[in-house]
Design a protein around this motif. Structure first.
Motif, PDB file in Angstrom:
ATOM      1  N   ASP A   1      31.445  37.607  44.472  1.00  0.00           N
ATOM      2  CA  ASP A   1      29.990  37.462  44.655  1.00  0.00           C
ATOM      3  C   ASP A   1      29.325  37.100  43.326  1.00  0.00           C
ATOM      4  O   ASP A   1      28.116  37.153  43.184  1.00  0.00           O
ATOM      5  CB  ASP A   1      29.377  38.735  45.233  1.00  0.00           C
ATOM      6  CG  ASP A   1      29.456  39.925  44.274  1.00  0.00           C
ATOM      7  OD1 ASP A   1      30.047  39.789  43.172  1.00  0.00           O
ATOM      8  OD2 ASP A   1      28.927  41.001  44.610  1.00  0.00           O
ATOM      9  N   GLY A   2      30.149  36.711  42.346  1.00  0.00           N
ATOM     10  CA  GLY A   2      29.671  36.409  41.013  1.00  0.00           C
ATOM     11  C   GLY A   2      29.846  37.560  40.053  1.00  0.00           C
ATOM     12  O   GLY A   2      29.785  37.380  38.837  1.00  0.00           O
ATOM     13  N   LEU A   3      30.101  38.753  40.588  1.00  0.00           N
ATOM     14  CA  LEU A   3      30.291  39.940  39.762  1.00  0.00           C
ATOM     15  C   LEU A   3      31.531  40.704  40.233  1.00  0.00           C
ATOM     16  O   LEU A   3      32.489  40.855  39.487  1.00  0.00           O
ATOM     17  CB  LEU A   3      29.051  40.837  39.829  1.00  0.00           C
ATOM     18  CG  LEU A   3      28.984  41.990  38.836  1.00  0.00           C
ATOM     19  CD1 LEU A   3      28.960  41.450  37.408  1.00  0.00           C
ATOM     20  CD2 LEU A   3      27.739  42.835  39.075  1.00  0.00           C
ATOM     21  N   ALA A   4      31.529  41.153  41.479  1.00  0.00           N
ATOM     22  CA  ALA A   4      32.695  41.826  42.050  1.00  0.00           C
ATOM     23  C   ALA A   4      33.700  40.790  42.531  1.00  0.00           C
ATOM     24  O   ALA A   4      33.330  39.693  42.965  1.00  0.00           O
ATOM     25  CB  ALA A   4      32.263  42.731  43.206  1.00  0.00           C
ATOM     26  N   THR A   5      34.984  41.136  42.463  1.00  0.00           N
ATOM     27  CA  THR A   5      36.049  40.239  42.901  1.00  0.00           C
ATOM     28  C   THR A   5      36.994  41.000  43.829  1.00  0.00           C
ATOM     29  O   THR A   5      37.360  42.144  43.552  1.00  0.00           O
ATOM     30  CB  THR A   5      36.838  39.693  41.702  1.00  0.00           C
ATOM     31  OG1 THR A   5      35.944  38.978  40.842  1.00  0.00           O
ATOM     32  CG2 THR A   5      37.931  38.753  42.148  1.00  0.00           C
TER      33      THR A   5
END
Length: 336
Positions: free
Chosen positions: A274-278
């Motif tokens: 999400d752009g932060l969490a993977t």
């Protein structure tokens, strides 16, 4: 007419006086958001671009782990050595091309290609948020103030999720360099899910090459090398699987297949962010092995959910809430 005009002038003055505080508040909020974004970007540049060494304390699931980290940068060459100071004393070596895991308790060495996008290959970077594409619709950035950590003055930065599909962060960043001195992964209730912190750290102008070489004698160890059986695909490629359901904001950023040492068939891996969490989704053909079963499992701050989809075993893994990995594992389908 004169009274009407006077009323209009008074109304206009009240309107202007009421609008000014609103505009000032909006400008202050925008400036704070810009400052938070700059701090986060500075942190990501520091953790990869500086020469440093120090002692890290990692806490997850109530289990402490002490590590020694040496990070070296020489032009475009980045290398790192992380040595566990407790337990069997495992060691991770990372350079531009490869990640090597030395396991003295198993007398083995595992070598795999380095994936620039896979921050979990470095315990420090794997515990930190990225700043490249933070979506303000998903997260709220906030600068909390000043404090200290590892004996250094620090700015405190918080990242708060706007829904229940992701965790938040609280970061203590060195005022002088932007280096993360302490980082907490926080759950929906504000509780600390995982914490990593430097007990001491030195930023250096130069680190000699031998400082990032293996400190363990691997004579007589078994060497295993993971094989990249297909090159990583970009998000416009068409994989053999698709996600029917994804939490808001998550999209596929990579797909690959790797043949693990001793395996007959490659494991497919799909990476979503999400752009932060993977979150990584692994797909293996055949029945569960080694007692694996459907459902949720947890190791420290990492949640995993395994689902059987037809003849395949699908496992979603990431430092995200259980509902997120469950949705992603059960939502995978073979592409037609």
């Amino acid at each position: 007419m004169t009274e009407v005009a006077a009323c209009r002038r008074r109304a206009a003055r009240r309107s202007r006086h009421g609008l000014l505080p609103t505009l000032l508040l909006a400008a202050a909020a925008l400036a704070a958001s810009d400052e938070a974004g700059e701090l986060l970007m500075r942190m990501n540049m520091a953790v990869e671009g500086l020469n440093y060494e120090g002692t890290l304390l990692h806490m997850a699931g109530g289990e402490p782990m002490l590590m020694r980290i040496v990070h070296r940068v020489d032009g475009d060459e980045v290398s790192e050595r992380i040595t566990a100071l407790d337990g069997p004393g495992r060691e991770i070596l990372r350079n531009n091309d490869e990640v090597t895991c030395i396991l003295p308790d198993e007398r083995s060495v595992l070598v795999e290609p380095r994936d620039i996008g896979d921050r979990s290959q470095s315990p420090l970077q794997g515990s930190l948020p990225r700043s490249d594409s933070l979506d303000p619709a998903l997260y709220r950035l906030r600068v909390e103030g000043r404090s200290s950590a590892a004996g250094k003055a620090a700015r405190i930065l918080t990242i708060e999720p706007r829904d229940l599909y992701r965790y938040g962060y609280r970061l203590w960043l060195d005022e002088a360099t932007g280096m993360p001195l302490k980082a907490q992964l926080r759950g929906q209730d504000g509780g600390v899910v995982e914490q990593i912190m430097f007990t001491e750290i030195e930023i250096r102008d130069r680190i000699p090459p031998e400082a990032v070489k293996a400190s363990l004698d691997t004579s007589g160890y078994r060497f295993e090398r993971a094989i990249e059986s297909s090159p990583p695909e970009q998000d416009n490629a068409t994989p053999g699987w698709r996600a029917d359901r994804l939490p808001p904001g998550f999209r596929r950023i990579a797909a690959r297949a790797r043949l693990a040492p001793g395996a007959k068939l490659p494991t497919e891996q799909f990476v979503y962010s999400d752009g932060l969490a993977t979150v990584s989704v692994f797909v293996d053909m055949g029945p569960p092995a080694n007692g694996e079963r459907e459902g949720l499992s947890r190791m420290g701050a990492t949640n995993a959910y395994t689902a059987i989809v037809g003849d395949y075993l699908v496992t979603a893994v990431g430092e995200v809430p259980p509902r997120t990995v469950e949705m992603m594992a059960t939502g995978m389908r073979r592409a037609e």
